[in-house]
Design an enzyme around this catalytic site. Structure first.
Site: not given
Length: 333
Positions: A15, A64, A98
């Site tokens: 992000t 991620s 994240t």
């Protein structure tokens, strides 16, 4: 000449690197597939130049969920290379999505070979959004990496002005800015403007100097996580065995229990030579080493979350299959 510290920045995507369709796109921005590389992220936050001399390090920009062992190994090698080429480096910052940030942070905390601070940073809102947290999180991470007090504390995670330990922190909310928390012990410190202040440190051992060297590995031993629930009958555990797992982490019912049929499947796995570790789905707390666990040949994950217990168990299996030694690793790291 400059008296500003030199900090390397490695961008892996996520992000913090993402660009949505417009400034109000804070949820579906990954659909654009637009992500900035390390140098572009640094360029998008010109305030970084007031804090440190930033050395962008090319890597690759992905979401991620696409990050795992291969990226962990390559990040270890990247950190090693940049530290060797730049002996005046004060620290390293790694930008990361994240979703798996806590797993990468813990994996690196067990495998890095460099002595300087390494800080992972992400954001909850994309770089392009209104009131994005990406820029200020990155500035705080750079300040933390450059701070002499950050040395010797293991891999650190910085978001929302808070400094957390890689071993202890976990993501607790999908979208809130304060998502990263350490349930049992709390933060290590704060980044308030120019000030980086610490109030405690994690007591568990960390890299460099661990027995886990992944630099020449092509893969980690397969370790799977099974999730306990009412009526669980061991089907998942047996399926993981059939798929070739060498270890199984159980996300057990608190405080480290499972339904009877699941317990039988775990005991069978341990008797067959698999390393079996009991964690808990509760999100915090220590799994006690009970008589029942001992009788079934199951080890305790201490207070590691299932996803982090999986990483430590996989790394342990690159060194040993001795349950006593593996138990020692869970008590140490």
């Amino acid at each position: 000449m400059t008296d500003k510290p030199k900090v390397a920045f490695i961008g892996t995507g996520g992000t913090i690197s993402s660009l949505g369709t417009d400034s109000l796109d804070i949820l579906d921005y990954t659909a654009t597939e637009r992500r900035l590389e390390a140098g572009e992220i640094v360029g998008a936050v010109p305030e970084l130049a007031r804090v440190a001399d930033i050395l962008p390090v090319p890597f690759r920009a992905v979401t991620s969920p696409a990050i795992g062992f291969a990226e962990w190994r390559d990040l270890v090698l990247h950190c090693e290379r940049v530290a060797t080429e730049h002996p005046d480096l004060a620290g390293i910052v790694i930008g990361h999505g994240t979703a798996t940030l806590e797993e990468t942070a813990y994996a690196l905390s067990l495998t890095l070979t460099v002595p300087m601070p390494v800080v992972l940073v992400g954001s909850q809102r994309p770089m392009s959004s209104l009131s994005s947290d990406a820029g200020l999180n990155l500035v705080a991470a750079v300040r933390t990496a450059a701070c002499p007090d950050s040395r010797g504390r293991g891999v650190l995670v910085v978001l929302n002005d808070e400094i957390q330990a890689a071993r202890e922190v976990t993501k607790t909310s999908v979208a809130r800015l304060q998502t990263f928390r350490t349930p049992d012990f709390g933060i290590l410190g704060h980044v308030d403007g120019e000030s980086v202040r610490y109030y405690r440190r994690s007591e568990r051992a960390h890299a460099p100097g661990t027995p886990f060297d992944i630099r020449c590995l092509t893969a980690l031993p397969r370790v799977d996580v099974a999730y306990a629930h009412a009526d669980a009958d061991g089907t998942a555990v047996r399926a993981f065995r059939a798929a070739g797992a060498r270890g199984i982490v159980m996300a057990g019912l608190a405080p480290g229990m499972v339904p009877p049929a699941e317990a039988d499947a775990l005991a069978e796995a341990a008797a067959a030579g698999l390393a079996v570790v009991m964690s808990t789905r509760a999100g915090s707390g220590i799994v006690p080493m009970t008589t029942r666990l001992r009788q079934r040949g199951i080890l305790s994950a201490d207070n590691l979350t299932p996803q982090k217990a999986r990483i430590l168990l996989a790394l342990a299996l690159t060194v040993t299959q001795d349950p006593a030694v593996i138990a020692g690793y869970f008590a140490t790291y």
